[in-house]
Write an enzyme that holds these catalytic residues in place. Structure first.
Site, PDB file in Angstrom:
ATOM      1  N   ARG A 125       6.476  12.799  -9.980  1.00 25.83           N
ATOM      2  CA  ARG A 125       6.866  11.921  -8.872  1.00 25.83           C
ATOM      3  C   ARG A 125       7.018  10.474  -9.355  1.00 25.83           C
ATOM      4  O   ARG A 125       7.892   9.743  -8.895  1.00 25.83           O
ATOM      5  CB  ARG A 125       5.838  12.011  -7.740  1.00 25.83           C
ATOM      6  CG  ARG A 125       5.983  13.320  -6.944  1.00 25.83           C
ATOM      7  CD  ARG A 125       5.059  13.351  -5.741  1.00 25.83           C
ATOM      8  NE  ARG A 125       5.224  12.216  -4.886  1.00 25.83           N
ATOM      9  CZ  ARG A 125       4.254  11.672  -4.140  1.00 25.83           C
ATOM     10  NH1 ARG A 125       3.047  12.200  -4.150  1.00 25.83           N
ATOM     11  NH2 ARG A 125       4.487  10.625  -3.382  1.00 25.83           N
TER      12      ARG A 125
ATOM     13  N   ASN B  90       4.596   3.910   1.779  1.00 28.40           N
ATOM     14  CA  ASN B  90       5.203   4.468   0.566  1.00 28.40           C
ATOM     15  C   ASN B  90       4.476   3.978  -0.675  1.00 28.40           C
ATOM     16  O   ASN B  90       4.052   2.826  -0.752  1.00 28.40           O
ATOM     17  CB  ASN B  90       6.687   4.101   0.506  1.00 28.40           C
ATOM     18  CG  ASN B  90       7.450   4.746   1.646  1.00 28.40           C
ATOM     19  OD1 ASN B  90       6.936   5.664   2.284  1.00 28.40           O
ATOM     20  ND2 ASN B  90       8.648   4.267   1.915  1.00 28.40           N
TER      21      ASN B  90
ATOM     22  N   ASP C 183       5.976   3.974  -3.582  1.00 25.57           N
ATOM     23  CA  ASP C 183       6.980   3.467  -4.529  1.00 25.57           C
ATOM     24  C   ASP C 183       7.030   1.945  -4.453  1.00 25.57           C
ATOM     25  O   ASP C 183       6.333   1.317  -3.649  1.00 25.57           O
ATOM     26  CB  ASP C 183       8.360   4.111  -4.259  1.00 25.57           C
ATOM     27  CG  ASP C 183       8.926   3.750  -2.889  1.00 25.57           C
ATOM     28  OD1 ASP C 183       8.929   2.553  -2.538  1.00 25.57           O
ATOM     29  OD2 ASP C 183       9.377   4.672  -2.163  1.00 25.57           O
TER      30      ASP C 183
ATOM     31  N   HIS D 278      -1.055   3.004   1.349  1.00 26.15           N
ATOM     32  CA  HIS D 278      -1.452   4.239   0.671  1.00 26.15           C
ATOM     33  C   HIS D 278      -1.445   4.106  -0.849  1.00 26.15           C
ATOM     34  O   HIS D 278      -1.364   5.101  -1.561  1.00 26.15           O
ATOM     35  CB  HIS D 278      -0.547   5.401   1.115  1.00 26.15           C
ATOM     36  CG  HIS D 278      -0.789   5.823   2.534  1.00 26.15           C
ATOM     37  ND1 HIS D 278       0.075   6.618   3.245  1.00 26.15           N
ATOM     38  CD2 HIS D 278      -1.835   5.562   3.380  1.00 26.15           C
ATOM     39  CE1 HIS D 278      -0.411   6.825   4.470  1.00 26.15           C
ATOM     40  NE2 HIS D 278      -1.562   6.191   4.569  1.00 26.15           N
TER      41      HIS D 278
ATOM     42  N   CYS E 264     -14.701   4.714 -12.778  1.00 24.31           N
ATOM     43  CA  CYS E 264     -15.062   3.283 -12.680  1.00 24.31           C
ATOM     44  C   CYS E 264     -13.942   2.427 -12.104  1.00 24.31           C
ATOM     45  O   CYS E 264     -14.096   1.217 -11.980  1.00 24.31           O
ATOM     46  CB  CYS E 264     -15.499   2.750 -14.043  1.00 24.31           C
ATOM     47  SG  CYS E 264     -14.143   2.551 -15.219  1.00 24.31           S
TER      48      CYS E 264
ATOM     49  N   CYS F 213     -10.137   7.032 -19.548  1.00 19.44           N
ATOM     50  CA  CYS F 213     -10.344   5.596 -19.342  1.00 19.44           C
ATOM     51  C   CYS F 213     -10.896   4.973 -20.625  1.00 19.44           C
ATOM     52  O   CYS F 213     -11.828   5.516 -21.236  1.00 19.44           O
ATOM     53  CB  CYS F 213     -11.349   5.425 -18.204  1.00 19.44           C
ATOM     54  SG  CYS F 213     -11.923   3.748 -17.954  1.00 19.44           S
TER      55      CYS F 213
ATOM     56  N   GLY G 235      11.478   5.623   9.417  1.00 16.90           N
ATOM     57  CA  GLY G 235      11.296   6.814   8.592  1.00 16.90           C
ATOM     58  C   GLY G 235       9.873   7.272   8.391  1.00 16.90           C
ATOM     59  O   GLY G 235       9.486   7.601   7.269  1.00 16.90           O
TER      60      GLY G 235
ATOM     61  N   SER H  65       6.932  10.005  10.192  1.00 17.12           N
ATOM     62  CA  SER H  65       6.720  11.013  11.235  1.00 17.12           C
ATOM     63  C   SER H  65       5.584  10.614  12.171  1.00 17.12           C
ATOM     64  O   SER H  65       5.472  11.143  13.269  1.00 17.12           O
ATOM     65  CB  SER H  65       6.410  12.369  10.590  1.00 17.12           C
ATOM     66  OG  SER H  65       5.276  12.245   9.758  1.00 17.12           O
TER      67      SER H  65
HETATM   68  P1  OAD Z   1       7.016  12.229   6.590  1.00 16.80           P
HETATM   69  O1  OAD Z   1       7.691  13.101   5.593  1.00 16.80           O
HETATM   70  O2  OAD Z   1       5.887  12.784   7.352  1.00 16.80           O
HETATM   71  O3  OAD Z   1       8.091  11.701   7.657  1.00 16.80           O
HETATM   72  C1  OAD Z   1       9.338  11.234   7.227  1.00 16.80           C
HETATM   73  C2  OAD Z   1      10.112  10.767   8.448  1.00 16.80           C
HETATM   74  O4  OAD Z   1      11.315  10.179   7.976  1.00 16.80           O
HETATM   75  C3  OAD Z   1      10.514  11.896   9.404  1.00 16.80           C
HETATM   76  O5  OAD Z   1      10.252  11.491  10.748  1.00 16.80           O
HETATM   77  C4  OAD Z   1      11.998  12.064   9.142  1.00 16.80           C
HETATM   78  O6  OAD Z   1      12.722  12.477  10.319  1.00 16.80           O
HETATM   79  C5  OAD Z   1      12.408  10.672   8.743  1.00 16.80           C
HETATM   80  N1  OAD Z   1      13.591  10.574   7.879  1.00 16.80           N
HETATM   81  C6  OAD Z   1      14.093  11.486   7.032  1.00 16.80           C
HETATM   82  N2  OAD Z   1      15.173  11.002   6.390  1.00 16.80           N
HETATM   83  C7  OAD Z   1      15.347   9.727   6.836  1.00 16.80           C
HETATM   84  C8  OAD Z   1      16.281   8.692   6.552  1.00 16.80           C
HETATM   85  N3  OAD Z   1      17.236   8.855   5.652  1.00 16.80           N
HETATM   86  N4  OAD Z   1      16.161   7.526   7.223  1.00 16.80           N
HETATM   87  C9  OAD Z   1      15.178   7.337   8.136  1.00 16.80           C
HETATM   88  N5  OAD Z   1      14.268   8.277   8.439  1.00 16.80           N
HETATM   89  C10 OAD Z   1      14.335   9.449   7.793  1.00 16.80           C
HETATM   90  O7  OAD Z   1       6.612  10.889   5.796  1.00 16.80           O
HETATM   91  P2  OAD Z   1       5.531   9.779   6.208  1.00 16.80           P
HETATM   92  O8  OAD Z   1       5.502   9.596   7.688  1.00 16.80           O
HETATM   93  O9  OAD Z   1       5.794   8.601   5.360  1.00 16.80           O
HETATM   94  O10 OAD Z   1       0.497  10.097   2.407  1.00 16.80           O
HETATM   95  O11 OAD Z   1       4.196  10.480   5.761  1.00 16.80           O
HETATM   96  C11 OAD Z   1       2.990   9.803   5.953  1.00 16.80           C
HETATM   97  C12 OAD Z   1       2.057  10.077   4.787  1.00 16.80           C
HETATM   98  O12 OAD Z   1       1.913  11.497   4.641  1.00 16.80           O
HETATM   99  C13 OAD Z   1       2.595   9.627   3.448  1.00 16.80           C
HETATM  100  O13 OAD Z   1       2.326   8.246   3.181  1.00 16.80           O
HETATM  101  C14 OAD Z   1       1.859  10.509   2.498  1.00 16.80           C
HETATM  102  C15 OAD Z   1       1.940  11.827   3.227  1.00 16.80           C
HETATM  103  O14 OAD Z   1       0.958  12.754   2.941  1.00 16.80           O
HETATM  104  C16 OAD Z   1       0.027   9.578   1.253  1.00 16.80           C
HETATM  105  O15 OAD Z   1       0.699   9.459   0.247  1.00 16.80           O
HETATM  106  C17 OAD Z   1      -1.390   9.162   1.354  1.00 16.80           C
END
Ligand code: OAD
Length: 261
Positions: free
Chosen positions: A75, A109, A111, A129, A140, A167, A207, A209
């Site tokens: 990733r 994100n 990234d 995150h 550590c 480490c 973007g 969920s």
């Molecule tokens: P999700 O994958 O849960 O949700 C992505 C959202 O983006 C969905 O509602 C899609 O409909 C929408 N989507 C898809 N393509 C898109 C586009 N081109 N433009 C705009 N929206 C779009 O991702 P997150 O909500 O970010 O945790 O997930 C939350 C957390 O769950 C992440 O930060 C990660 C994951 O486990 C950690 O890394 C701790």
């Protein structure tokens, strides 16, 4: 609404341009058009193909560090190869031109595409995150050496088992610098994000969920404290019902239209 609904779109733009404090709250959909997969989209989401309990929990890491490290190196490679998309660029341009209005980005994100788009020159960016580019010692917490951070991994699709480096300070295993399920968010980042949500006049959600807490609670927090909530997401989500305006479009299409001067 869609981008073809001129009245509602104009109302959303008016709310945004009337705002003095604007916070963007971004999730995986923000970077989808840069080629970084989301987590929960049907068919393409990472959690459709990979088990989050194996790959995104401390228990999974302790059970099989090589599986987890290899997957995050894959990733990390995807992130290093990706470029910011037109949505990241639109936020950066908007932030640069917004003065005296205050703009901030709170992102889930891991990234660095908001930074690479130049947003950090004009706006604060809060990472809730962590960062996939900042591994640290699992014992550590010493950050990884520059050489490891800068190395471009060469991992096949999905990654392969790869023993995490040790480490230099304590000999513990390095781990990815991201927050896993069951772990707390960095307290300073969440506190700052909550303050930004509380003081925002406009809260633009892109973007995400909205199923992962406590991050998603920021949207309700912003709304309760008076922000106009604008959601950009092509799909209905837990957060579209929190929105005053839901723009059913993608980040790279809707943000340039919403934010153009
Ligand atoms: P999700 O994958 O849960 O949700 C992505 C959202 O983006 C969905 O509602 C899609 O409909 C929408 N989507 C898809 N393509 C898109 C586009 N081109 N433009 C705009 N929206 C779009 O991702 P997150 O909500 O970010 O945790 O997930 C939350 C957390 O769950 C992440 O930060 C990660 C994951 O486990 C950690 O890394 C701790």
């Amino acid at each position: 609404m869609t981008l073809d609904d001129p009245t509602a779109f104009a109302d959303a733009r008016a709310a945004l341009y009337d705002a003095t404090r604007i916070a963007f709250f971004t999730g995986a959909g923000m970077s989808a058009e840069s080629g970084i997969p989301t987590f929960r989209d049907a068919l393409t989401g990472l959690w459709e193909r990979f088990d989050p309990m194996l790959l995104a929990s401390i228990e999974g890491f302790e059970a099989d560090p090589a599986l987890v490290w290899g997957w995050y190196e894959w990733r990390r490679q995807k992130v290093m190869q990706a470029q910011p998309n037109a949505g990241h660029a639109a936020i950066a341009t908007f932030a640069a031109q917004a003065k005296p209005r205050q703009v901030a980005v709170v992102t889930q994100n891991v990234d660095d595409l908001h930074e690479r788009a130049g947003t950090c020159n004009a706006a604060e960016i809060v990472h809730l995150h962590g960062s996939i580019l900042a591994p640290r010692c699992s014992v550590c917490a010493t950050p990884a050496a520059e050489a490891l951070i800068n190395a471009m991994p060469d991992e096949p699709e999905g990654g392969r088992r790869l023993t995490p480096p040790r480490c230099d300070v304590c000999g513990g295993s390095m781990r990815p610098g991201v927050v896993w399920f069951g772990e707390s968010l960095p307290a300073d980042a969440f506190d700052r994000a909550a303050k930004l949500a509380q003081s925002a006049d406009a809260f633009v959600v892109v973007g995400t969920s909205g199923v992962v807490e406590p991050a998603a609670s920021l949207v309700r927090h912003a709304r309760r404290h008076g922000a106009t909530v604008i959601v950009i997401d092509p799909n209905d989500s837990a957060l579209t019902r929190e929105a005053h305006f839901w723009i059913a479009g993608s980040a790279a299409h809707a943000l340039p239209s919403l934010l153009r001067a």
